[in-house]
Design an enzyme around this catalytic site. Structure first.
Site, PDB file in Angstrom:
ATOM      1  N   GLY A  24      -5.171   5.498 -32.004  1.00 52.95           N
ATOM      2  CA  GLY A  24      -3.836   5.076 -32.389  1.00 52.95           C
ATOM      3  C   GLY A  24      -3.747   3.557 -32.431  1.00 52.95           C
ATOM      4  N   LYS A  42     -14.161  18.334 -15.548  1.00 56.22           N
ATOM      5  CA  LYS A  42     -14.772  17.130 -16.090  1.00 56.22           C
ATOM      6  C   LYS A  42     -14.734  15.961 -15.104  1.00 56.22           C
ATOM      7  CE  LYS A  42     -12.699  15.047 -19.535  1.00 56.22           C
ATOM      8  NZ  LYS A  42     -12.286  14.596 -20.887  1.00 56.22           N
ATOM      9  N   GLY A  70      -8.558  10.280 -15.132  1.00 57.31           N
ATOM     10  CA  GLY A  70      -9.693  10.528 -14.260  1.00 57.31           C
ATOM     11  C   GLY A  70     -11.031  10.501 -14.952  1.00 57.31           C
ATOM     12  N   ASP A  71     -11.035  10.555 -16.300  1.00 57.41           N
ATOM     13  CA  ASP A  71     -12.302  10.517 -17.035  1.00 57.41           C
ATOM     14  C   ASP A  71     -12.554   9.173 -17.693  1.00 57.41           C
ATOM     15  OD1 ASP A  71     -10.388  10.555 -19.014  1.00 57.41           O
ATOM     16  OD2 ASP A  71     -11.199  12.266 -20.096  1.00 57.41           O
ATOM     17  N   ARG A 124     -16.049  20.081 -23.860  1.00 55.73           N
ATOM     18  CA  ARG A 124     -17.201  19.487 -24.534  1.00 55.73           C
ATOM     19  C   ARG A 124     -18.321  19.125 -23.561  1.00 55.73           C
ATOM     20  NH1 ARG A 124     -14.776  14.655 -27.802  1.00 55.73           N
ATOM     21  NH2 ARG A 124     -16.951  14.416 -28.454  1.00 55.73           N
ATOM     22  N   ALA A 169      -5.937  14.288 -14.165  1.00 58.86           N
ATOM     23  CA  ALA A 169      -7.257  14.896 -13.935  1.00 58.86           C
ATOM     24  C   ALA A 169      -7.208  16.400 -14.118  1.00 58.86           C
ATOM     25  CB  ALA A 169      -7.742  14.543 -12.525  1.00 58.86           C
TER      26      ALA A 169
END
Length: 445
Positions: A141, A25, A107-108, A18, A12
């Protein structure tokens, strides 16, 4: 549960540029709680022995939020964001002595479910990567698998046409024994364009050393990451859709599902009825058979069976409603207990109060609980009757079966069964209203 103990590392530390925000975030809210709270809640279902959150940008704010969400979690500081492997390395000292399975989460990434985490925790392989079949693999990936499990992770820029055609892609989530992380993380280099240390290099190092590396898959929707405000809005819509569907499946009546908003921890019993345009903030429990009428906002409160709330009511943190309580329109309740059968019809504020059973609170009643410095409590006994427009200046107690006259300002305790009248004596001035209006009109011209 798994045979091995489980620890969680939640990454986190990112700024999330962005998002165009000064807020870290992972502290942007989804379902009424910070994004990182979703990862912590899912991991909590595994009953982890230890939880470490790696913070960086806005570390103090992240630490404060995590302290409320998961008080036993510890914070590792990543002062420089040098990649995911570097972040996990910062967490390892806090897991000193731990010898179980470690799951690395983000965490996002709020939607990875406890069932998926349980598969990662219980898998027998030395390293397990979470993958998913992508509708549009894009620049993810690729996970190249074979008879012996996961053979390699190939980044998009390094993949040939055949490899880019693979739809099984890497989520970034990984599970490995603590000993495996301690052995291989120091071997990860940063010989790449970004000069960062990537956790995706670990499976290859482990496989080259003869360890078993495998893939566990989940639905693509679970792996949704949040990087922009647009993605956050989409995630909120997805969360609310799931929450509404689950409530209906659990036997809750939603009069207009699309207008009801839930928090991550909202609990509603079967046969409860929820009207349109109801918003649930964090920490709400509504028992079976209760009814929340339209246009109500609830947060940090408990509503018992048979109670009705609204319309246009607000229950704030600490509101406790017993069975068959009625809270009507334009009533606000905070940090107050209403015993069984209490009626608060309309236009009332009750803060820091305890209301005894079957008491009636008249319209316009206010508990004056704040003196500008401290809060004070109001106690009202059972079967009392509070007249309309009563001001209860706390600290004050109104006894059982007592009454207050309408328009009273109560500053002293009222004994049981007593009637309290505390208002100025009415004086009528004959003809004065007409003379006053005439004078005002003449002045106006």
């Amino acid at each position: 549960m798994t045979e091995k103990p489980v620890a969680l590392i939640v990454l986190a530390a990112g700024q999330g540029s962005r998002m165009q925000s000064d807020l870290p975030k992972v502290l942007h809210r989804l379902g009424g709680v910070p994004l990182v709270g979703h990862a912590l809640a899912a991991g909590r279902m595994l009953d982890p022995a230890q939880v470490v959150v790696v913070a960086g940008h806005g570390a103090d704010a992240v630490k404060k939020a995590v302290g409320k969400l998961e008080p036993e979690a510890r914070i590792a500081l990543q002062q420089e964001q040098l990649g995911t492997a570097h972040a996990v390395t910062q967490a390892l000292p806090l897991l000193q002595g731990f010898e179980g399975r470690v799951i690395v989460l983000y965490g996002d990434t709020p939607f990875i479910g406890p069932e998926t985490l349980a598969m990662l925790a219980a898998h027998p392989s030395d390293v397990v990567v979470l993958g998913f079949e992508a509708d549009d693999p894009g620049r993810y990936g690729r996970l190249v698998t074979g008879p012996d499990g996961l053979e390699r992770i190939v980044e998009y820029k390094d993949a040939d046409a055949a490899t880019r055609a693979i739809r099984l892609v890497n989520s970034g989530v990984l599970a490995a024994d603590a000993a495996t992380l301690r052995e291989f993380l120091p071997k990860i280099g940063n010989d790449n364009a970004a000069g960062e240390y990537y956790l995706t290099d670990l499976p290859g190092l482990a496989r080259a050393a003869g360890l078993r590396v495998d893939v566990v898959t989940c639905d693509e929707a679970e792996t949704l990451g949040i990087n922009t405000r647009t993605e956050l809005a989409r995630a909120e819509a997805a969360f609310q859709t799931r929450a509404r569907a689950q409530a209906l499946e659990d036997g809750v009546t939603l009069s207009d599902p699309a207008t009801v908003w839930f928090a991550l921890d909202t609990v509603i019993g079967r046969d409860a009825i929820i009207g349109q345009n109801v918003v649930f903030g964090p920490g709400v429990t509504v028992e079976s058979g209760a009814e929340i009428l339209p246009f109500c906002h609830l947060e940090g409160c408990h509503v018992s069976a048979g109670a009705t709330v609204g319309p246009f009511a607000r229950l704030r943190p600490g509101a406790e409603l017993a069975g068959d309580v009625h809270v009507g329109n334009f009533v606000e309740i905070k940090n107050s207990v209403l015993d069984e059968g209490v009626k608060v019809g309309h236009l009332t504020y009750l803060g820091d109060a305890h209301i005894g059973e079957a008491t009636n609170i008249g319209a316009g009643t206010v508990t004056c609980n704040y003196d500008g410095v401290a809060k004070h409590r109001t106690e009202i006994g059972a079967h009392a009757f509070i007249g309309s427009d009563t001001m209860l200046v706390a600290p004050v107690r109104v006894g059982a079966r007592a009454m207050t006259g309408s328009g009273s300002v109560i500053t002293q305790d009222v004994p049981d069964e007593a009637l309290a009248l505390a208002r100025a004596k009415q004086v009528n001035k004959p003809g004065l209203a007409a003379r006053l209006m005439q004078a005002l009109r003449q002045k106006k011209g």
